[in-house]
Design an enzyme around this catalytic site. Structure first.
Site, PDB file in Angstrom:
ATOM      1  N   SER A 297       2.520   7.124  -5.499  1.00 52.47           N
ATOM      2  CA  SER A 297       2.693   7.585  -4.389  1.00 52.47           C
ATOM      3  C   SER A 297       3.752   8.900  -4.604  1.00 52.47           C
ATOM      4  O   SER A 297       4.289   8.861  -5.687  1.00 52.47           O
ATOM      5  CB  SER A 297       3.592   6.590  -3.580  1.00 52.47           C
ATOM      6  OG  SER A 297       4.803   6.299  -4.052  1.00 52.47           O
ATOM      7  N   ASP A 298       4.063   9.622  -3.533  1.00 55.62           N
ATOM      8  CA  ASP A 298       5.320  10.470  -3.836  1.00 55.62           C
ATOM      9  C   ASP A 298       6.363   9.672  -3.807  1.00 55.62           C
ATOM     10  O   ASP A 298       6.410   8.530  -3.381  1.00 55.62           O
ATOM     11  CB  ASP A 298       5.307  11.622  -2.732  1.00 55.62           C
ATOM     12  CG  ASP A 298       6.026  13.030  -3.253  1.00 55.62           C
ATOM     13  OD1 ASP A 298       7.096  12.662  -4.019  1.00 55.62           O
ATOM     14  OD2 ASP A 298       5.807  13.953  -2.805  1.00 55.62           O
ATOM     15  N   ALA A 299       7.727  10.221  -4.069  1.00 49.12           N
ATOM     16  CA  ALA A 299       8.747   9.485  -4.280  1.00 49.12           C
ATOM     17  C   ALA A 299       9.259   8.643  -2.870  1.00 49.12           C
ATOM     18  O   ALA A 299       9.195   9.210  -1.680  1.00 49.12           O
ATOM     19  CB  ALA A 299      10.087  10.332  -4.498  1.00 49.12           C
ATOM     20  N   ALA A 301       7.491   7.006  -1.133  1.00 49.55           N
ATOM     21  CA  ALA A 301       6.566   7.260   0.206  1.00 49.55           C
ATOM     22  C   ALA A 301       5.841   6.111   0.908  1.00 49.55           C
ATOM     23  O   ALA A 301       5.690   6.147   1.821  1.00 49.55           O
ATOM     24  CB  ALA A 301       5.314   8.158  -0.275  1.00 49.55           C
TER      25      ALA A 301
END
Ligand code: BGC
Length: 778
Positions: A297-299, A301
């Site tokens: 995932s993005d940070a 997210a």
């Protein structure tokens, strides 16, 4: 008597040699020669020994610095303790090499199954040697150069103990208000795909585990660049056909080039957050494309699925993200906290967990981490200080600069001291260093940077007097959150000034211009103005820079405007009144030298724009590959247009000047009529009609006149950067096959090549006039 070597003996010798080579590669620490089946067998055998908690740990990326969401979920459990007891899939943002080896020792020596950690970092365009920002490298239209640049970045990164980079960023961006346009390759899917491919090959090499390379992570999947109003993190609404035809092709190209991992985006895509979006993560990625790597995932997210109003609570977010196809949680600790319970309560099966863990283990095996988990800290300095890396960065800067205007051949400037005796270098970015590196370049571990004023001084030597005036300070109205992150020490806004101080700084600059022979103004945006969390409502030169420019020009001195920025800016006034304009973007560690090389003619500029350049903020989003409306510009009265500005951009996509001139002619379409399925061969001749050697970028565009859907007025489908001596001529050949002619039809819900009439243009930008046509039949 000469001894004869029998065939059998040759075989033994060859096998021994091969074994030595493989052994040497293994010793070099970064590669392995396992077959797919062996990799799978090793991963499965590990998996069979793992407890549920150990598996979930592999699905988690721990933060290398303090992250509040992680703390909220993990409470007193420290990163060290987690690694020791259950291991970790990955840790991100551990900038200190010593710390990387320390954490790796914990994982390999103290965790039960000794599974090494994959360390990740945002090496977007360089680790120590910073190359031009991605939008700049895309302006080179030179995929080979870009591949080389990212292979240098990979070497330095790997030498410093990091095996995974969160790059390339391949988001299509059509709205210059969006701050992250700088991180990608601009507005076009075809150029974007070429840059995506080149970057993956640069980072990873031909296969995962190649020596001195890193695992690539293609991001942000997908549609992030379509954020509403250009506001970072805002929702994207992109119809399926636009996803397939515009936003997805660079991702597909990266995956076809072997990208081993992918990062899901933050934002809502058509009402479903990308990090919990089954259409993206399952239907497109796994089913349509057969992706075999893993998705992070993005940070934090996963946590933001709750903020989006998509998940009831964090537990629901974990369920939704995981079952949508998200393998690894970045930095929120949410998988560690909730996944085991989801399995115990039967909502998620152990088989699903195993399927998610497998590609992570396989990547670690392929990367050679089990054989060589540690790295040699004593090698770092030698690799980072390799002078060839600086040279490569300088060439990359030269090749990325875009000459936008050069009235009456003001450039190149004479450095001999004969005609120009003094140069005023003016502007808040002329002495900047960190700002030339763009945000990620400045955050990572940049080595020394050559500022533009320094580059000019070094270029002209003592024969020309160079004086510098800073002008007003530039800063954001609302500061960037990145300024205060513990990892971002070198990024600072310029200090706030009173109106009187700013006014005085501008007056000093104008006075300097008045007493000099030439003024070089370096204006634009500090790195935090064009980055993540850096969207803006206006593209104007901020903080008094426009006023400064408009005050210097009336001094009557020849003015050169050098732009340092991450997106097109509103330079309509300059485009009429400033004779020479050079777009430098964020040109990297050697930016000052690269700019000076071009300003003084030691390098001939040939960058071409990877975006359409708007006349004003109100014109965005603007992109060349739009469809026709029912009342296009050619209709007599009613038109789809603004009444206060021309409909064209200030500079078209693909545009760029040189110190020489070129002509493109003799367009030939080999098959004016052909069956669907055939490949159309198109050729054109390019000639250097000027008096200097130089490069240009020859581009091919097509248009399908009718079909099962309206098609864009033009679409880039081929390009080549060529170098020609004065007077030299070259015939270029382009092929239009299935990949170039197909599109995803919203009516047929599939990729189609249709029997229709096509236009083709070849030239030096997207407004090319040289035209041909062909027809495809059943
Ligand atoms: C960015 C990503 C980046 C990640 C890790 C996020 O804020 O959106 O592009 O890779 O942080 O640093």
């Amino acid at each position: 008597m000469r001894k004869r070597i029998t065939n059998g003996k040759w075989l033994v010798i060859l096998v021994t040699l091969a074994a030595i080579l493989v052994f040497a590669e293994l010793l070099s620490g970064q590669t392995n020669s396992l077959t797919d089946a062996q990799v799978q067998e090793k991963a499965s055998s590990l998996l069979r020994q793992m407890t549920l908690d150990e598996k979930v740990a592999q699905l988690s990326q721990l933060p290398g610095f303090s992250v509040p969401e992680f703390k909220a979920n993990m409470g007193d459990r420290s990163v060290d303790e987690i690694i020791r007891t259950v291991g970790a899939g990955s840790v991100l943002w551990v900038p200190e090499p010593k710390e990387i080896n320390r954490l790796q020792h914990l994982a390999v020596e103290q965790s039960r199954l000794h599974i090494p950690i994959l360390f990740g970092l945002d090496v977007i365009h360089g680790y120590h040697t910073i190359f031009p920002a991605p939008i700049a490298m895309a302006s080179s239209w030179d995929p080979k150069m870009v591949e080389g640049a990212q292979s240098v970045a990979a070497q330095e990164t790997r030498a410093a103990g990091i095996q995974w980079t969160f790059a390339p960023m391949v988001d299509i961006a059509r709205d210059a208000r969006w701050g992250r346009m700088v991180e990608g390759a601009g507005e076009d899917p075809y150029l974007g795909a070429a840059m995506a491919r080149a970057q993956v090959l640069g980072f990873q090499g031909e296969h995962l585990g190649a020596p001195d390379r890193v695992l690539a992570c293609v991001k942000h999947f997908a549609g992030y660049g379509a954020a509403d109003g250009g506001r970072d993190y805002d929702s994207s609404y992109v119809p399926e056909e636009e996803m397939w035809n515009v936003y997805l092709p660079p991702f597909k190209a990266a995956i076809d080039a072997g990208a081993g991992s992918l990062m899901s985006a933050y934002m809502d895509l058509n009402d479903v957050p990308a990090s919990g979006n089954p259409w993206l993560l399952r239907d497109v990625l796994r089913q349509a494309w057969g992706f075999k790597g893993f998705v992070v995932s993005d940070a934090v997210a996963v946590w933001s699925l709750v903020t989006h109003g998509y998940a009831r609570d964090l537990q629901d977010a974990v369920y939704k993200a995981f079952t949508a196809g998200l393998n690894m949680d970045m930095a929120s600790g949410s998988y560690l906290k909730y996944l085991p319970g989801e399995v115990q309560q039967g909502r998620i099966t152990m088989q699903q967990i195993d399927d998610a863990v497998m590609p992570i283990l396989e990547s670690k095996i392929r990367m050679g981490l089990f054989e060589h988990p540690y790295f040699d800290e004593s090698r770092i300095a030698t690799v980072l200080n390799d002078p060839q890396h600086q040279q490569a960065a300088r060439v990359a800067a030269q090749r990325s600069l875009v000459l936008l205007r050069n009235d009456k051949g003001l450039l190149p400037l004479d450095k001999s001291g004969k005609t120009i005796h003094s140069i005023a270098v003016i502007g808040p970015l002329a002495d900047a260093q960190a700002d030339l590196l763009s945000m990620w370049g400045a955050i990572v571990k940049p080595g020394p940077t050559v500022s533009i004023v320094q580059g000019i001084r070094d270029k002209v030597g003592s024969g020309v007097h160079v004086e510098y005036a800073h002008g007003p300070n530039i800063r954001r109205t609302i500061p960037s959150p990145f300024e205060n992150l513990p990892i971002t020490s070198s990024m600072k806004e310029q200090p706030e000034q009173s109106p009187a101080e700013a006014h005085k700084a501008s007056e000093d600059a104008v006075a300097l211009a008045r007493r000099s022979d030439v003024a070089v103004l370096v204006l634009g945006e500090i790195n935090l103005m064009s980055a993540e969390s850096a969207s803006r409502s206006s593209l104007k030169l901020s903080n008094g820079q426009e006023e400064l420019l408009e005050a210097v020009v009336p001094t009557g001195k020849p003015v050169v405007l050098v732009l340092v920025n991450g997106r097109p800016l509103d330079i309509s006034w300059a485009a009429e009144h400033v004779p020479a304009i050079l777009e430098a973007w964020y040109p990297g560690s050697q930016g000052g030298n690269g700019v000076a090389d071009v300003l003084f003619g030691d390098a001939n500029p040939a960058g071409h724009l990877p975006v359409s350049w708007p006349r004003s903020t109100g014109q965005v989003p603007i992109y060349y590959n739009h469809n026709l409306t029912q009342l296009p510009e050619t209709s007599p009265d009613f038109k789809s247009r603004y009444w206060d500005i021309p409909s064209t951009p200030l500079y078209p996509f693909g545009y760029g000047l040189s110190y020489t001139t070129f002509s493109v002619d003799n367009l030939k379409v080999e098959q004016p009529v052909a069956h669907v399925g055939a490949t159309i061969d198109v050729s054109a001749e390019v000639t250097n009609t000027g008096s200097r050697a130089g490069d240009t970028v020859v581009q091919l565009y097509i248009h399908q006149r009718a079909g099962s859907a309206s098609r864009p007025v033009r679409q880039l489908k081929g390009f080549e950067r060529v170098n020609l001596a004065p007077g030299a001529k070259q015939t270029l050949h382009f092929k239009l096959g299935k990949d170039e002619l197909q599109f995803w039809s919203p009516i047929k819900k599939q990729w189609v090549v249709e029997p229709e009439q096509f236009d083709v243009w070849v030239g030096e930008d997207s407004a090319a006039k040289l035209h041909g046509e062909f027809r495809l039949t059943e």
